[in-house]
Design an enzyme around this catalytic site. Structure first.
Site, mmCIF file in Angstrom:
data_model
loop_
_atom_site.group_PDB
_atom_site.id
_atom_site.type_symbol
_atom_site.label_atom_id
_atom_site.label_comp_id
_atom_site.label_asym_id
_atom_site.label_seq_id
_atom_site.Cartn_x
_atom_site.Cartn_y
_atom_site.Cartn_z
ATOM 1 N N GLY A 116 0.848 -1.198 0.000
ATOM 2 C CA GLY A 116 0.000 0.000 0.000
ATOM 3 C C GLY A 116 0.879 1.242 0.000
ATOM 4 O O GLY A 116 1.915 1.251 0.671
ATOM 5 N N ARG A 165 0.748 -5.044 -4.862
ATOM 6 C CA ARG A 165 1.010 -6.079 -3.846
ATOM 7 C C ARG A 165 1.442 -7.373 -4.541
ATOM 8 O O ARG A 165 0.995 -8.453 -4.182
ATOM 9 C CB ARG A 165 -0.240 -6.302 -3.004
ATOM 10 C CG ARG A 165 -0.615 -5.111 -2.139
ATOM 11 C CD ARG A 165 -1.697 -5.470 -1.137
ATOM 12 N NE ARG A 165 -2.195 -4.304 -0.427
ATOM 13 C CZ ARG A 165 -1.623 -3.805 0.672
ATOM 14 N NH1 ARG A 165 -0.551 -4.360 1.163
ATOM 15 N NH2 ARG A 165 -2.159 -2.753 1.263
ATOM 16 N N ASP A 191 6.221 -5.448 5.708
ATOM 17 C CA ASP A 191 6.726 -6.814 5.922
ATOM 18 C C ASP A 191 6.569 -7.701 4.691
ATOM 19 O O ASP A 191 7.432 -8.540 4.417
ATOM 20 C CB ASP A 191 6.097 -7.448 7.169
ATOM 21 C CG ASP A 191 4.587 -7.392 7.161
ATOM 22 O OD1 ASP A 191 4.005 -6.689 6.311
ATOM 23 O OD2 ASP A 191 3.978 -8.069 8.014
ATOM 24 N N THR A 225 5.073 1.467 6.229
ATOM 25 C CA THR A 225 3.685 1.032 6.385
ATOM 26 C C THR A 225 2.961 2.069 7.210
ATOM 27 O O THR A 225 3.447 2.499 8.261
ATOM 28 C CB THR A 225 3.525 -0.364 7.026
ATOM 29 O OG1 THR A 225 2.177 -0.469 7.501
ATOM 30 C CG2 THR A 225 4.460 -0.604 8.183
ATOM 31 N N ILE A 226 1.825 2.462 6.680
ATOM 32 C CA ILE A 226 1.007 3.460 7.357
ATOM 33 C C ILE A 226 0.624 2.953 8.753
ATOM 34 O O ILE A 226 0.456 3.715 9.687
ATOM 35 C CB ILE A 226 -0.247 3.749 6.481
ATOM 36 C CG1 ILE A 226 -0.685 5.178 6.615
ATOM 37 C CG2 ILE A 226 -1.390 2.824 6.747
ATOM 38 C CD1 ILE A 226 -0.014 6.054 5.646
ATOM 39 N N ASP A 227 0.505 1.619 8.877
ATOM 40 C CA ASP A 227 0.065 1.019 10.147
ATOM 41 C C ASP A 227 1.125 1.150 11.244
ATOM 42 O O ASP A 227 0.833 0.941 12.416
ATOM 43 C CB ASP A 227 -0.258 -0.467 9.955
ATOM 44 C CG ASP A 227 -1.501 -0.684 9.101
ATOM 45 O OD1 ASP A 227 -2.115 0.315 8.688
ATOM 46 O OD2 ASP A 227 -1.851 -1.854 8.848
ATOM 47 N N ASP A 231 3.565 -0.749 12.030
ATOM 48 C CA ASP A 231 3.687 -1.966 12.844
ATOM 49 C C ASP A 231 4.890 -2.828 12.484
ATOM 50 O O ASP A 231 4.947 -3.998 12.852
ATOM 51 C CB ASP A 231 2.394 -2.798 12.731
ATOM 52 C CG ASP A 231 2.085 -3.244 11.308
ATOM 53 O OD1 ASP A 231 2.851 -2.879 10.391
ATOM 54 O OD2 ASP A 231 1.080 -3.946 11.123
ATOM 55 N N ARG A 282 -25.098 13.152 18.829
ATOM 56 C CA ARG A 282 -24.866 11.803 18.320
ATOM 57 C C ARG A 282 -23.570 11.203 18.860
ATOM 58 O O ARG A 282 -22.651 11.916 19.225
ATOM 59 C CB ARG A 282 -24.712 11.838 16.786
ATOM 60 C CG ARG A 282 -26.022 11.955 16.062
ATOM 61 C CD ARG A 282 -25.774 12.091 14.580
ATOM 62 N NE ARG A 282 -27.041 12.164 13.869
ATOM 63 C CZ ARG A 282 -27.203 12.722 12.676
ATOM 64 N NH1 ARG A 282 -26.175 13.269 12.055
ATOM 65 N NH2 ARG A 282 -28.381 12.720 12.103
ATOM 66 N N GLY A 303 -5.241 0.183 10.403
ATOM 67 C CA GLY A 303 -4.519 -0.536 11.458
ATOM 68 C C GLY A 303 -4.994 -1.969 11.457
ATOM 69 O O GLY A 303 -5.982 -2.300 12.103
ATOM 70 N N ARG A 304 -4.288 -2.764 10.678
ATOM 71 C CA ARG A 304 -4.726 -4.144 10.460
ATOM 72 C C ARG A 304 -4.488 -5.012 11.703
ATOM 73 O O ARG A 304 -5.387 -5.687 12.184
ATOM 74 C CB ARG A 304 -3.903 -4.697 9.306
ATOM 75 C CG ARG A 304 -4.476 -5.873 8.612
ATOM 76 C CD ARG A 304 -3.415 -6.441 7.692
ATOM 77 N NE ARG A 304 -3.293 -5.767 6.420
ATOM 78 C CZ ARG A 304 -4.084 -5.986 5.387
ATOM 79 N NH1 ARG A 304 -5.078 -6.841 5.500
ATOM 80 N NH2 ARG A 304 -3.899 -5.363 4.251
ATOM 81 N N ARG A 341 -23.761 7.071 14.512
ATOM 82 C CA ARG A 341 -23.390 6.966 13.097
ATOM 83 C C ARG A 341 -21.944 6.485 12.998
ATOM 84 O O ARG A 341 -21.163 6.629 13.943
ATOM 85 C CB ARG A 341 -23.464 8.337 12.410
ATOM 86 C CG ARG A 341 -24.846 8.937 12.352
ATOM 87 C CD ARG A 341 -25.584 8.399 11.123
ATOM 88 N NE ARG A 341 -26.653 9.291 10.746
ATOM 89 C CZ ARG A 341 -27.867 9.298 11.256
ATOM 90 N NH1 ARG A 341 -28.184 8.442 12.207
ATOM 91 N NH2 ARG A 341 -28.780 10.154 10.829
ATOM 92 N N GLN A 345 -6.574 8.460 4.577
ATOM 93 C CA GLN A 345 -5.417 8.509 5.489
ATOM 94 C C GLN A 345 -4.090 8.281 4.781
ATOM 95 O O GLN A 345 -3.032 8.587 5.308
ATOM 96 C CB GLN A 345 -5.561 7.416 6.563
ATOM 97 C CG GLN A 345 -6.722 7.626 7.477
ATOM 98 C CD GLN A 345 -7.139 6.327 8.158
ATOM 99 O OE1 GLN A 345 -6.664 6.013 9.232
ATOM 100 N NE2 GLN A 345 -8.027 5.560 7.542
HETATM 101 O O1 F6P Z 1 -1.171 -2.406 5.209
HETATM 102 C C1 F6P Z 1 -1.481 -1.066 5.196
HETATM 103 C C2 F6P Z 1 -2.935 -0.842 4.889
HETATM 104 O O2 F6P Z 1 -3.083 0.538 4.702
HETATM 105 C C3 F6P Z 1 -3.882 -1.386 5.950
HETATM 106 O O3 F6P Z 1 -4.092 -0.531 7.026
HETATM 107 C C4 F6P Z 1 -5.137 -1.599 5.147
HETATM 108 O O4 F6P Z 1 -5.903 -2.625 5.705
HETATM 109 C C5 F6P Z 1 -4.615 -2.002 3.824
HETATM 110 O O5 F6P Z 1 -3.332 -1.479 3.691
HETATM 111 C C6 F6P Z 1 -5.472 -1.564 2.678
HETATM 112 O O6 F6P Z 1 -4.945 -2.105 1.523
HETATM 113 P P1 F6P Z 1 -5.439 -1.763 0.059
HETATM 114 O O7 F6P Z 1 -4.971 -0.392 -0.266
HETATM 115 O O8 F6P Z 1 -4.778 -2.796 -0.782
HETATM 116 O O9 F6P Z 1 -6.925 -1.843 0.083
#
Ligand code: F6P
Length: 347
Positions: A10, A72, A103, A125-127, A129, A162, A170-171, A266, A274
């Site tokens: 990603g 990917r 990774d 990685t945006i996550d 991690d 609301r 964040g997987r 909601r 993001q």
């Molecule tokens: O692994 C980074 C990530 O941004 C995750 O947070 C998210 O689940 C995933 O990639 C989304 O992937 P794609 O852009 O392939 O839908």
């Protein structure tokens, strides 16, 4: 030296800043030549390239995405994939290959290193991690975007009395959720590291309502585990590395919260917003430092390694260590989150 570069997985803000940093240091100080591979490992398999030089990397520092595009592509799943990569590397007379990725991407760098390719990795990685580094570039930008969204959602939540449940990326780790949640003053924050406790979420919301606030914000990581077990997925499909497409946890929670509390609720999924757009100054700086460090590693002959941030210093670790495990949110930050919430039994 002739050096290949690619961006896999990603995308995230700062990729272009890494490319520019490595190319400028390499050309201006080492006399290097660069080959850019298009769309991650697919470009190496298919030998699709673009020139990387001072001209093509000019004016990209502040641009989101990646001029090399991304995918990917899993070399392990493609028949003869590694042989094709080795052929391309040979054809382009490469002395080294720099791969920007998380990774999954780095697992291919490691496999190629084991086949004799001189690889250097840059943690993306945006996550946030990836193990072994204190921070991946792109994370700060994602947190800024999510925090701004949470700020904006406050006023509309308040106007309508609301509860708003905000889903962030964040997987397997809740770095974006906990950081933007604390920075944005969320009333409940749900991360993959802890099972979702709906009774506790409803208690926090009820406490707030009982103390005069008729609106609330809940931030949830896309990979948070549902009370019934499992993660919420878009469909049953998996990507090339076997990951499910996560989506929908905020909506599922919103329905349950409304049912239990009777507060109008909601959900909002911030999704790829993001990952888009211009990187923050912090990410431009970190990405540039990573790019410069990556080409320096190449010239020091330190291959099979990943550049990392340790405290405030750039360092490097073996690729194998980076992909060994996921870096999850620690107890220290979870404790900060709890410190801001009324303890169990508070009235
Ligand atoms: O692994 C980074 C990530 O941004 C995750 O947070 C998210 O689940 C995933 O990639 C989304 O992937 P794609 O852009 O392939 O839908």
């Amino acid at each position: 030296m002739r050096v290949g570069m690619l961006t896999g997985g990603g995308d995230c803000p700062g990729l272009n800043a890494v490319i520019r940093g490595a190319v400028r240091k390499g050309i201006l100080h080492h006399g290097d030549e660069f080959v850019g591979f298009m769309e991650g490992w697919r470009g190496v398999i298919e030998n699709t390239t673009m020139p990387l030089n001072l001209e093509t990397t000019s004016g990209i520092l502040h641009r989101g995405g990646t001029i090399l595009r991304s995918s990917r592509t899993n070399v392990k799943k493609i028949p003869g994939g590694f042989e094709k990569c080795l052929e391309t590397i040979e054809k382009n007379k490469l002395d080294a290959l720099i791969a920007l990725g998380g990774d999954d991407t780095q697992s291919i760098s490691l496999a190629l290193s084991e086949r004799g390719v001189k690889c250097v990795g840059v943690p993306k990685t945006i996550d946030n991690d990836l193990s072994g580094t204190d921070q991946c570039f792109g994370f700060d930008t994602a947190v800024s975007i999510a925090t701004e969204a949470i700020d904006r959602l406050h006023s509309t939540a308040e106007s309508h009395n609301r509860v708003l449940v905000v889903e962030v990326m964040g997987r397997d780790a809740g770095w974006i959720a906990i950081t933007s949640g604390i920075a944005g003053g969320a009333d409940a924050i749900l991360v993959p590291e802890l099972p979702i406790d709906l009774d506790e979420v409803c208690r926090l919301l009820k406490y707030r309502h009982d103390h005069g606030k008729k609106f609330s914000i809940v931030v949830v990581a896309e990979g948070a585990h549902l009370p019934a077990g499992g993660q919420s997925t878009h469909d049953t499909s998996l990507d090339a590395f076997g990951h499910a497409r996560l989506s929908g946890v905020a909506q599922a929670l919103a329905e349950e919260i409304e049912k239990r509390t009777k507060y109008e609720t909601r959900s909002v999924n911030l999704g790829h917003t993001q990952r888009g757009g211009t990187p923050t100054a912090y990410d431009r700086m970190l990405a540039t430092r990573y790019g410069v460090a990556a080409i320096d590693l190449v010239h020091q002959g330190k291959f099979g390694r990943l550049v990392v941030l340790k405290g405030t210093q750039i360092s490097d670790i073996p690729l194998a260590d980076a992909i060994a495990k996921t870096r999850t949110v620690g107890e220290d930050l979870l404790e900060v989150m709890r410190s801001l919430q009324p303890p169990v039994g508070a009235v």
